[in-house]
Scaffold this motif. Structure first.
Motif, PDB file in Angstrom:
ATOM      1  N   GLY A   1       0.789  -1.219   0.000  1.00 53.76           N
ATOM      2  CA  GLY A   1       0.000   0.000   0.000  1.00 53.76           C
ATOM      3  C   GLY A   1       0.817   1.262   0.000  1.00 53.76           C
ATOM      4  O   GLY A   1       0.265   2.368   0.023  1.00 53.76           O
ATOM      5  N   TYR A   2       2.165   1.135  -0.058  1.00 52.85           N
ATOM      6  CA  TYR A   2       3.037   2.301  -0.057  1.00 52.85           C
ATOM      7  C   TYR A   2       4.076   2.156  -1.162  1.00 52.85           C
ATOM      8  O   TYR A   2       4.496   1.048  -1.503  1.00 52.85           O
ATOM      9  CB  TYR A   2       3.753   2.464   1.281  1.00 52.85           C
ATOM     10  CG  TYR A   2       2.820   2.682   2.448  1.00 52.85           C
ATOM     11  CD1 TYR A   2       2.358   3.951   2.760  1.00 52.85           C
ATOM     12  CD2 TYR A   2       2.389   1.603   3.223  1.00 52.85           C
ATOM     13  CE1 TYR A   2       1.496   4.151   3.836  1.00 52.85           C
ATOM     14  CE2 TYR A   2       1.524   1.785   4.284  1.00 52.85           C
ATOM     15  CZ  TYR A   2       1.088   3.066   4.597  1.00 52.85           C
ATOM     16  OH  TYR A   2       0.225   3.259   5.632  1.00 52.85           O
ATOM     17  N   THR A   3       4.531   3.272  -1.710  1.00 51.80           N
ATOM     18  CA  THR A   3       5.588   3.286  -2.713  1.00 51.80           C
ATOM     19  C   THR A   3       6.743   4.131  -2.196  1.00 51.80           C
ATOM     20  O   THR A   3       6.552   5.303  -1.845  1.00 51.80           O
ATOM     21  CB  THR A   3       5.084   3.870  -4.042  1.00 51.80           C
ATOM     22  OG1 THR A   3       4.014   3.070  -4.532  1.00 51.80           O
ATOM     23  CG2 THR A   3       6.212   3.921  -5.070  1.00 51.80           C
ATOM     24  N   THR A   4       7.931   3.544  -2.155  1.00 50.70           N
ATOM     25  CA  THR A   4       9.109   4.259  -1.664  1.00 50.70           C
ATOM     26  C   THR A   4       9.532   5.328  -2.660  1.00 50.70           C
ATOM     27  O   THR A   4       9.578   5.088  -3.872  1.00 50.70           O
ATOM     28  CB  THR A   4      10.264   3.277  -1.427  1.00 50.70           C
ATOM     29  OG1 THR A   4       9.863   2.316  -0.444  1.00 50.70           O
ATOM     30  CG2 THR A   4      11.514   3.998  -0.956  1.00 50.70           C
ATOM     31  N   VAL A   5       9.860   6.510  -2.143  1.00 54.32           N
ATOM     32  CA  VAL A   5      10.324   7.621  -2.986  1.00 54.32           C
ATOM     33  C   VAL A   5      11.835   7.762  -2.901  1.00 54.32           C
ATOM     34  O   VAL A   5      12.524   7.746  -3.910  1.00 54.32           O
ATOM     35  CB  VAL A   5       9.641   8.941  -2.578  1.00 54.32           C
ATOM     36  CG1 VAL A   5      10.169  10.112  -3.403  1.00 54.32           C
ATOM     37  CG2 VAL A   5       8.132   8.824  -2.725  1.00 54.32           C
ATOM     38  N   ARG A   6      12.348   7.911  -1.688  1.00 52.17           N
ATOM     39  CA  ARG A   6      13.801   8.040  -1.516  1.00 52.17           C
ATOM     40  C   ARG A   6      14.157   7.798  -0.057  1.00 52.17           C
ATOM     41  O   ARG A   6      13.311   7.929   0.832  1.00 52.17           O
ATOM     42  CB  ARG A   6      14.289   9.430  -1.933  1.00 52.17           C
ATOM     43  CG  ARG A   6      13.796  10.570  -1.061  1.00 52.17           C
ATOM     44  CD  ARG A   6      14.501  11.879  -1.452  1.00 52.17           C
ATOM     45  NE  ARG A   6      14.157  12.970  -0.563  1.00 52.17           N
ATOM     46  CZ  ARG A   6      13.175  13.831  -0.755  1.00 52.17           C
ATOM     47  NH1 ARG A   6      12.416  13.697  -1.839  1.00 52.17           N
ATOM     48  NH2 ARG A   6      12.932  14.796   0.100  1.00 52.17           N
ATOM     49  N   PRO A   7      15.406   7.439   0.230  1.00 49.55           N
ATOM     50  CA  PRO A   7      15.820   7.251   1.621  1.00 49.55           C
ATOM     51  C   PRO A   7      15.980   8.602   2.317  1.00 49.55           C
ATOM     52  O   PRO A   7      16.319   9.608   1.696  1.00 49.55           O
ATOM     53  CB  PRO A   7      17.166   6.527   1.499  1.00 49.55           C
ATOM     54  CG  PRO A   7      17.688   6.928   0.156  1.00 49.55           C
ATOM     55  CD  PRO A   7      16.482   7.082  -0.734  1.00 49.55           C
ATOM     56  N   LEU A   8      15.723   8.604   3.600  1.00 51.24           N
ATOM     57  CA  LEU A   8      15.929   9.801   4.417  1.00 51.24           C
ATOM     58  C   LEU A   8      17.074   9.629   5.395  1.00 51.24           C
ATOM     59  O   LEU A   8      17.499  10.594   6.016  1.00 51.24           O
ATOM     60  CB  LEU A   8      14.640  10.137   5.185  1.00 51.24           C
ATOM     61  CG  LEU A   8      13.460  10.608   4.331  1.00 51.24           C
ATOM     62  CD1 LEU A   8      12.208  10.720   5.176  1.00 51.24           C
ATOM     63  CD2 LEU A   8      13.776  11.934   3.659  1.00 51.24           C
ATOM     64  N   GLY A   9      17.555   8.416   5.578  1.00 51.98           N
ATOM     65  CA  GLY A   9      18.681   8.205   6.481  1.00 51.98           C
ATOM     66  C   GLY A   9      18.666   6.796   7.027  1.00 51.98           C
ATOM     67  O   GLY A   9      17.765   5.999   6.761  1.00 51.98           O
ATOM     68  N   ALA A  10      19.698   6.484   7.810  1.00 50.42           N
ATOM     69  CA  ALA A  10      19.812   5.167   8.417  1.00 50.42           C
ATOM     70  C   ALA A  10      20.516   5.307   9.742  1.00 50.42           C
ATOM     71  O   ALA A  10      21.304   6.223   9.960  1.00 50.42           O
ATOM     72  CB  ALA A  10      20.576   4.207   7.499  1.00 50.42           C
ATOM     73  N   GLY A  11      20.221   4.408  10.635  1.00 51.46           N
ATOM     74  CA  GLY A  11      20.831   4.459  11.955  1.00 51.46           C
ATOM     75  C   GLY A  11      20.807   3.111  12.608  1.00 51.46           C
ATOM     76  O   GLY A  11      20.574   2.084  11.966  1.00 51.46           O
ATOM     77  N   ALA A  12      21.021   3.118  13.930  1.00 49.46           N
ATOM     78  CA  ALA A  12      21.195   1.861  14.647  1.00 49.46           C
ATOM     79  C   ALA A  12      19.934   1.012  14.655  1.00 49.46           C
ATOM     80  O   ALA A  12      20.005  -0.205  14.708  1.00 49.46           O
ATOM     81  CB  ALA A  12      21.628   2.154  16.084  1.00 49.46           C
TER      82      ALA A  12
END
Length: 564
Positions: free
Chosen positions: A8-19
């Motif tokens: 039900g969702y479509t990824t647009v772009r990453p916003l970041g990554a963490g632990a």
């Protein structure tokens, strides 16, 4: 998480990554509304206790519908992974705004505090205590409105919460340091401490390590300077050492705020404050998820339940539960018999002498950790469950998770840094380093959670004269009996406090035998008018538990000298 994503969702772009995982900007297929999706690392997603606790918490958090709270829409889990769908806010974090522009105007600071109290009141009405309020978790939109974010996706507190401390040391209420259960009064304290930072550009207490910060929050005078005089009473109310001395709920504090702001800054104070916040946010528009201001308005995303995927949105049923502690990477510290769990990142590495080293006993205060803060380039935070810290062992969680961009944060809503790849990445939690030594090879004794008992405060003289007077008495001896269930007189730290001329002072007291502690007030400067000074006694035991006298004693300071 291995290519899995909620339907039900479509990824647009990453916003970041963490632990704790990776955060992406996505759109809801049915409505086209932008959302932030946080994919949890498999370590968290596979933790049964975490899933159970957060699943129940999500029902409560999803029901909070307030313009000053960043909404949690869905908690989605399946055999392939777990994710949290959140409102995407087009703006920046208060931390980034303070870092870029410094102290705000009084009207702007009052607007931030008003918005925060409104959001906290909505959460408290649902039985949710934020527990980690700080500038990183306040988001400011392009219209100058503030939203409270990150209500807890890190550690399930569970049973034994009274022996664990969760929060960010620079903003924690005195009772939080003792492991007392979190209450709305804790949030009010942290919101007022952040209010002070908006006014002055620095936190109210800035000790070089945890022990110094603990002492400052518990015993140091409540700072009012260099804040403007009209708001001094707000600071004293909101940061009172005893939770019973603070406003008992956020709505009560809002009423006081409105009265103070209107009297000091006029009926148009809020409009001026919002305009200034909007201007400051606009100067950082390049950091917004939608720099052109076209996105960020999100309607509630609803998706049908699937057979293999469990989705928990704002279910209309709720049980009162304490909110999950929100934090970045967690450090554990055994101090005075109480296990301390703090958020830790690179934002304030000064607490560890400028180094975010796993080996130091004094972990740094947290950097950004808002669950969907648009003003942060790094991603979502995580923390270690309390059960992972063995009794009697000094351990510290890793102060750095996977490699992060230079401006750490934990929440979606900001353009990714150049180092972020074009695909959402999931980085595993870095395990805490093994302890180098055990404090004791025998089982740890039960923690001391009982505060000292302070008896009636007495004075040797109720009338004194000012410094410089030659014939009258210029000092008075303050006495009180202090007892504790475990700490002897030598282990107790006892002091009395008094307020004079708008300043609160603390004076150490020493043992006089038989459980009696004494200290001396005076000589004091000549007042303009005869002044009745309230005096209260505070005692802290070896475990950090704090007790206060039930009622103050009084000494009257004359404004003239006895003639010779």
């Amino acid at each position: 998480m291995s290519g899995w994503q909620p339907s039900g969702y479509t990824t647009v772009r990453p916003l970041g990554a963490g632990a704790s995982g990776s955060v992406v900007l996505a759109t809801h297929d049915e409505t086209g509304a932008p959302v932030a999706i946080k994919y949890l690392t498999r370590e968290l997603g596979d933790d049964t206790s975490f899933r159970n606790a957060f699943r129940q918490e999500a029902r409560l958090l999803g029901e909070i519908n307030d313009p000053h709270v960043c909404r949690l829409y869905e908690y989605v889990e399946s055999a392939a992974g777990a994710a949290i769908v959140m409102e995407l806010v087009n703006g920046v974090s208060l931390r980034q705004m303070l870092r870029a522009h410094g102290a705000t105007t009084p009207e702007s600071a009052l607007c931030v505090l008003k918005g925060s109290l409104s959001g906290l009141a909505a959460a408290h009405a649902r039985g949710v205590v934020h527990r980690d309020y700080k500038p990183e978790n306040v988001l400011v939109t392009g219209e100058g409105q503030s939203k409270l974010a990150d209500f807890g996706i890190a550690v399930p507190v569970g049973l034994g919460a009274e022996t664990l401390v969760s929060g960010t040391p620079r903003y924690m209420a005195p009772e939080q340091w003792t492991g007392a259960p979190a209450t709305p009064a804790c949030d009010i304290y942290a919101a007022t401490a952040t209010f002070f930072e908006c006014l002055t550009g620095k936190p109210p207490y800035d000790g070089p390590n945890l022990f110094a910060l603990h002492e400052q929050h518990a015993n140091a005078p409540i700072p009012t300077d260099p804040a403007p005089p009209p708001v001094h009473d707000l600071l004293r109310h909101g940061m009172a050492k005893q939770p019973t001395d603070r406003p008992q709920h956020a709505h009560a504090f809002l009423h006081i705020l409105e009265q103070v702001a209107g009297a000091a800054y006029g009926p148009d104070w809020e409009n001026r404050g919002l305009r200034d916040l909007a201007r400051r946010a606009a100067l950082l528009a390049a950091l917004w998820p939608f720099p052109d201001g076209t996105g960020g308005a999100t309607s509630l995303a609803t998706t049908a339940l699937g057979a293999a995927t469990q989705r928990l949105g704002p279910a209309r049923r709720g049980r009162k539960r304490i909110a999950l502690a929100s934090s970045a990477i967690v450090a554990a510290l055994l101090l005075g018999g109480v296990g301390y769990h703090y958020a830790a990142a690179t934002e304030h590495a000064a607490l560890a002498g400028g180094k975010a080293s796993p080996a130091t006993v004094d972990p740094p205060a947290t950097g950004p950790s808002g669950a969907n803060s648009p003003g942060a380039t790094a991603a979502a935070s995580a923390s270690t469950p309390a059960a992972s810290t063995p009794a009697g062992t000094v351990t510290q969680g890793a102060t750095n998770g996977p490699t992060q961009p230079a401006d750490p944060g934990t929440t979606p809503g900001k353009s990714p840094s150049p180092s972020t790849s074009g695909k959402p990445t999931v980085k595993p939690t870095t395990p805490a380093p093994s302890p180098s030594a055990s404090v004791s090879t025998s089982p740890a004794p039960p923690p001391d959670t009982t505060a000292p008992t302070v008896g009636t405060v007495s004075t040797s003289r109720t009338l004194i004269e000012a410094d410089g007077c030659r014939y009258g008495y210029r000092t008075s001896t303050i006495s009180a009996t202090v007892t504790d269930n475990k700490s002897g007189p030598a282990a107790l730290k006892v002091s009395f406090r008094y307020a004079l001329g708008g300043t609160t002072s603390t004076v150490a007291m020493s043992s006089a035998g038989q459980g009696v502690f004494q200290g001396t007030i005076g000589p004091l400067p000549m007042p303009e008018t005869e002044t009745r000074i309230p005096i209260s006694v505070v005692a802290v035991d070896a475990a950090g538990n704090s007790g206060k006298s039930a009622s103050p004693a009084y000494v009257t300071l004359q404004n003239y000298c006895t003639p010779g």
